[in-house]
Design a protein around this motif. Structure first.
Motif, PDB file in Angstrom:
ATOM      1  N   MET A  13     -10.364  15.920   7.560  1.00  0.00           N
ATOM      2  CA  MET A  13     -10.196  14.783   6.659  1.00  0.00           C
ATOM      3  C   MET A  13     -11.511  14.465   5.954  1.00  0.00           C
ATOM      4  SD  MET A  13      -8.954  10.939   7.694  1.00  0.00           S
ATOM      5  CE  MET A  13      -8.676   9.659   6.466  1.00  0.00           C
ATOM      6  N   GLU A  20     -12.213  17.069   3.345  1.00  0.00           N
ATOM      7  CA  GLU A  20     -11.384  16.883   2.152  1.00  0.00           C
ATOM      8  C   GLU A  20     -11.918  15.742   1.284  1.00  0.00           C
ATOM      9  OE1 GLU A  20      -6.667  16.476   0.881  1.00  0.00           O
ATOM     10  OE2 GLU A  20      -7.261  16.146   2.975  1.00  0.00           O
ATOM     11  N   ILE A  21     -12.329  14.643   1.909  1.00  0.00           N
ATOM     12  CA  ILE A  21     -12.893  13.517   1.148  1.00  0.00           C
ATOM     13  C   ILE A  21     -14.131  13.979   0.379  1.00  0.00           C
ATOM     14  CG2 ILE A  21     -13.986  11.251   1.305  1.00  0.00           C
ATOM     15  CD1 ILE A  21     -12.310  10.847   3.924  1.00  0.00           C
ATOM     16  N   ASN A  49      -8.953  10.382  -5.706  1.00  0.00           N
ATOM     17  CA  ASN A  49      -8.314  11.212  -4.686  1.00  0.00           C
ATOM     18  C   ASN A  49      -9.031  11.100  -3.347  1.00  0.00           C
ATOM     19  OD1 ASN A  49      -5.934  12.379  -5.640  1.00  0.00           O
ATOM     20  ND2 ASN A  49      -7.015  14.018  -6.714  1.00  0.00           N
ATOM     21  N   VAL A  51      -7.291   9.928   0.228  1.00  0.00           N
ATOM     22  CA  VAL A  51      -7.395  10.579   1.536  1.00  0.00           C
ATOM     23  C   VAL A  51      -7.823   9.560   2.592  1.00  0.00           C
ATOM     24  CG1 VAL A  51      -8.534  12.387   2.887  1.00  0.00           C
ATOM     25  CG2 VAL A  51      -7.934  12.820   0.498  1.00  0.00           C
ATOM     26  N   ARG A  55      -5.024   7.522   3.490  1.00  0.00           N
ATOM     27  CA  ARG A  55      -3.937   8.341   4.050  1.00  0.00           C
ATOM     28  C   ARG A  55      -2.675   8.284   3.184  1.00  0.00           C
ATOM     29  NH1 ARG A  55      -5.353   9.956   9.306  1.00  0.00           N
ATOM     30  NH2 ARG A  55      -7.098   8.782  10.197  1.00  0.00           N
ATOM     31  N   THR A 106      -2.499  12.736  -2.326  1.00  0.00           N
ATOM     32  CA  THR A 106      -3.405  12.928  -3.459  1.00  0.00           C
ATOM     33  C   THR A 106      -2.609  13.388  -4.679  1.00  0.00           C
ATOM     34  OG1 THR A 106      -3.845  15.218  -2.761  1.00  0.00           O
ATOM     35  CG2 THR A 106      -5.357  13.504  -1.982  1.00  0.00           C
TER      36      THR A 106
END
Length: 275
Positions: free
Chosen positions: A27, A30-31, A42, A46, A49, A52
């Motif tokens: 996570m 991804e951020i 986006n 993330v 939760r 996106t």
């Protein structure tokens, strides 16, 4: 959340140790990937939760991002070992600024924040956050962050961070601070710039945040913590403890740890964009 903060006793500042949750590391990756791609909305999705949205990349942004992150090997014959070392240092500093942005967003969810830098070794403030009152009419705090990634952080803090904070306190960078404040406030409706950022507001509302990524070998063998890294913070920034915040993210080896994290971000950037 993908990164936790554990409060540690300190006489210098409100101090915490950060830890990346191995079960939620994806996570965080991804951020950070979305932040590098300049898709802050986006990144926030993330964090919240929620799903996106697909964004078509602008120009060569994807290639630019991958190029900034891929400093993995000393096998590049076009660069000297010193050039590769310096590239890693700059890459790691920028990468940690992105991680620190995530921690700030989790800590100050309603703050108005600048985005992470695009350029490596940028001379601007590493992080700048405004907290407004509930009516969003008045600035309650202005948080200025210094984020550093170093195998020898104490020397970097004493030689660079404390002098930079003193410059700010002495007013030597007031024009830069005003520019950041005006830019942030333009995005907040209903705030009077003149009343929100006057001299009295600035002196009463300013807060300083110093965060470091380093290696476990820096941990104090007696106290079991990193809080000594912040020695001198209260001498540099006087006033209430609430005006000073410190944090540390420790890896077994800071360069190897950030290298591994950068690889994961590159993989995610490619995945997001179907590369």
């Amino acid at each position: 959340m993908p990164i936790s903060q554990k409060t540690v006793a300190s006489s210098e500042c409100t101090f915490s140790e950060w830890e990346i949750d191995p079960l939620q590391k994806g996570m965080l990756v991804e951020i950070v990937a979305y932040l590098y791609l300049r898709q802050e909305e986006n990144a926030q999705r993330v964090i919240s939760r929620i799903a996106t949205r697909k964004v078509e990349p602008f120009g060569n942004v994807v290639a630019n991002v991958i190029n900034k992150l891929e400093v993995f090997s000393s096998a590049d014959s076009s660069k000297t070992p010193e050039q590769i070392k310096n590239s890693r240092i700059h890459r790691d500093g920028l990468l940690f600024q992105h991680i620190s942005w995530v921690v700030t967003r989790l800590s100050v969810p309603n703050g108005v924040m600048t985005s992470p830098h695009v350029r490596q070794a940028d001379k601007g403030f590493d992080g700048f956050v405004l907290e407004l009152d509930q009516k969003k009419e008045k600035v309650e705090s202005i948080i200025i962050s210094e984020d550093k990634a170093s195998a020898n952080p104490r020397g970097l803090i004493t030689s660079k961070v404390w002098p930079e904070l003193k410059q700010i306190i002495d007013g030597d960078r007031d024009d830069e601070i005003l520019a950041e404040l005006v830019t942030l406030l333009k995005g907040v409706g209903g705030v009077s710039t003149e009343s929100a950022i006057g001299r009295v507001v600035w002196e009463e509302a300013r807060r300083f945040r110093v965060c470091v990524a380093t290696g476990e070998n820096i941990r104090d063998s007696v106290t079991g913590s990193f809080e000594k890294l912040m020695n001198g913070f209260s001498d540099t920034v006087s006033g209430a403890m609430s005006s000073r915040t410190g944090g540390v993210l420790a890896f077994n080896d800071v360069r190897d740890g950030l290298d591994e994290f950068a690889r994961a971000v590159v993989k995610k950037v490619k995945e997001i964009n179907g590369v």
